[in-house]
Design an enzyme around this catalytic site. Sequence first.
Site, PDB file in Angstrom:
ATOM      1  N   HIS A 282      58.763  38.957  37.647  1.00  0.00           N
ATOM      2  CA  HIS A 282      57.457  38.764  37.002  1.00  0.00           C
ATOM      3  C   HIS A 282      57.616  39.008  35.506  1.00  0.00           C
ATOM      4  O   HIS A 282      58.216  39.996  35.084  1.00  0.00           O
ATOM      5  CB  HIS A 282      56.410  39.733  37.560  1.00  0.00           C
ATOM      6  CG  HIS A 282      55.100  39.617  36.831  1.00  0.00           C
ATOM      7  ND1 HIS A 282      54.199  38.615  37.117  1.00  0.00           N
ATOM      8  CD2 HIS A 282      54.568  40.325  35.818  1.00  0.00           C
ATOM      9  CE1 HIS A 282      53.167  38.732  36.306  1.00  0.00           C
ATOM     10  NE2 HIS A 282      53.357  39.753  35.503  1.00  0.00           N
TER      11      HIS A 282
ATOM     12  N   ASP B  36      41.829  41.846  43.895  1.00  0.00           N
ATOM     13  CA  ASP B  36      42.210  41.644  42.490  1.00  0.00           C
ATOM     14  C   ASP B  36      41.390  40.523  41.873  1.00  0.00           C
ATOM     15  O   ASP B  36      40.951  40.620  40.730  1.00  0.00           O
ATOM     16  CB  ASP B  36      43.711  41.333  42.360  1.00  0.00           C
ATOM     17  CG  ASP B  36      44.065  41.015  40.915  1.00  0.00           C
ATOM     18  OD1 ASP B  36      43.892  41.905  40.069  1.00  0.00           O
ATOM     19  OD2 ASP B  36      44.453  39.868  40.615  1.00  0.00           O
TER      20      ASP B  36
ATOM     21  N   ARG C  86      36.590  42.903  35.299  1.00  0.00           N
ATOM     22  CA  ARG C  86      37.250  43.496  34.122  1.00  0.00           C
ATOM     23  C   ARG C  86      37.123  42.573  32.922  1.00  0.00           C
ATOM     24  O   ARG C  86      36.875  43.003  31.800  1.00  0.00           O
ATOM     25  CB  ARG C  86      38.736  43.752  34.423  1.00  0.00           C
ATOM     26  CG  ARG C  86      38.964  44.935  35.346  1.00  0.00           C
ATOM     27  CD  ARG C  86      40.405  44.941  35.833  1.00  0.00           C
ATOM     28  NE  ARG C  86      41.375  45.078  34.772  1.00  0.00           N
ATOM     29  CZ  ARG C  86      42.623  44.604  34.837  1.00  0.00           C
ATOM     30  NH1 ARG C  86      43.050  43.967  35.911  1.00  0.00           N
ATOM     31  NH2 ARG C  86      43.446  44.782  33.846  1.00  0.00           N
TER      32      ARG C  86
ATOM     33  N   LYS D  28      49.575  41.588  43.569  1.00  0.00           N
ATOM     34  CA  LYS D  28      49.848  40.175  43.876  1.00  0.00           C
ATOM     35  C   LYS D  28      51.322  39.962  44.163  1.00  0.00           C
ATOM     36  O   LYS D  28      51.698  39.229  45.075  1.00  0.00           O
ATOM     37  CB  LYS D  28      49.401  39.300  42.697  1.00  0.00           C
ATOM     38  CG  LYS D  28      47.889  39.194  42.615  1.00  0.00           C
ATOM     39  CD  LYS D  28      47.438  38.440  41.384  1.00  0.00           C
ATOM     40  CE  LYS D  28      47.574  39.251  40.123  1.00  0.00           C
ATOM     41  NZ  LYS D  28      46.845  38.830  38.978  1.00  0.00           N
TER      42      LYS D  28
ATOM     43  N   SER E 156      46.900  45.276  39.190  1.00  0.00           N
ATOM     44  CA  SER E 156      46.545  43.860  39.319  1.00  0.00           C
ATOM     45  C   SER E 156      47.808  43.010  39.520  1.00  0.00           C
ATOM     46  O   SER E 156      47.894  42.191  40.440  1.00  0.00           O
ATOM     47  CB  SER E 156      45.792  43.434  38.053  1.00  0.00           C
ATOM     48  OG  SER E 156      45.688  42.049  37.973  1.00  0.00           O
TER      49      SER E 156
END
Length: 445
Positions: free
Chosen positions: A92, A171, A178, A197, A193
């Site tokens: 990521h 999320d 948010r 995922k 968050s």
Amino acid sequence: MLVSHIISNRMRAVDLIRKKRDSGEHSREEIDFLVAGYTRGDIPDYQMAAWLMAVWIRGLGPAETAALTEAMLHSGEVVDHSYLPMKKVDKHSTGGVGDKTSLVLAPVVAAGGLAVPMISGRGLGHTGGTLDKLEAIPGFNTSLTLADFRRVLNECGMGLIGQTAEIAPADRKIYALRDATSTVENIGLICASIMSKKLAEGIDALVLDVKTGSGAFMSREEDAVRLAEVMVDTARRTGKKAVALLTDMGQPLGRMAGHSNEVIESIDILRGKGPADLCELSVELSAWMFYLGERTKSVEEGRRLAEEMILSGKALDRFRQCIRLQGGNERVIDDPSLLPMAKSQAHVTSAKSGFITSTRCRDFGVALAVLGGGREKKEDRIDPGVGLEFHKRVGDKVEAGEKLVTIQYNSEAKLAEAKNLVAAAFEIGNVAASAPPLIKRIIGG
Ligand code: URA
């Protein structure tokens, strides 16, 4: 079910808001109660918003962050890839300009024997998104059902899709709140968050590329380090192997930004060509994936395997196969003119002679978005043909009148603003500056 019923009889959102407001530390049960209650619709937006603001001000400790991540992760489906015999790994990135390493490392790592079940996002603000880049390839379907995703993974060891409704629904709901309540920029909330995922992908290990510098969300190095540490710690608390590479986003990665452009540059790297910085980072991230996925005994061996997958052409073959399996036109690999391209080109040239000392990298991303290569609103369509080609990097010498960037554009009306942004983003001085190291630190390695 029985447990959550008993808990909900005892707890009240208003008490938990007060607890966080007064700097208290939540138990796992309290966080489960908030996340499950909000996802079900039992806790209203106004109470969740108040709690998020209390968190934004007071922060979350490591145990609270891990509990929030797990509560959000288990709000939906955790994909089961146990039908795959090999380890499952992913990467990521916190995002930047020209960051296309996913398109390179997924085929490299799949060709090297691990599975890469990648669930990616779209462009956010000035940063690009893997899904949008892949969709530049005619026909490429990033909205596979989970059943089709499993079939693709089974056949070629990699699959690249977007978030589905089944994955971390908490999320989706909390992120929207948010966004509307100015509570995005909090390390614990960002970590939960992202990680909820990624962990829902059913992976064994995760490599994080945490960007820092003028083109990163966390531009200050100390903030990026803190986010990296929290994400690695959270992954480990949930039983996953993880490492974070802290990498420079003070200038674009590679020479190309824009969707078709980035597909072309990724293919170049998979052919053993392309810019050195992009190649170095793609190989390094792949090497860590091989190592954490227990495919190699060391990162060094992982590097060699990554290079071998590129030089043998196996990684490029794997990318071709994946494009075909996901409905895309695989002929783009041999004929990039099949990708959507902008109609016109213009150059930004240097106003003076000197050396490139730094860039305001974020503004390149903004310029690309102005040209149509990014979104202002979620429902905006991306123009995949527009792009930027960078001719100079930090440390390079430049003469007055020399080309800095080529802009590929479709709308004359948008060109002037993009040109101004690009021209102003270069800092040119009289003294040569050395380029900053691309990989600044390894966290948790
Ligand atoms: N990306 C996410 O998915 N979540 C955040 O909170 C920030 C960036």
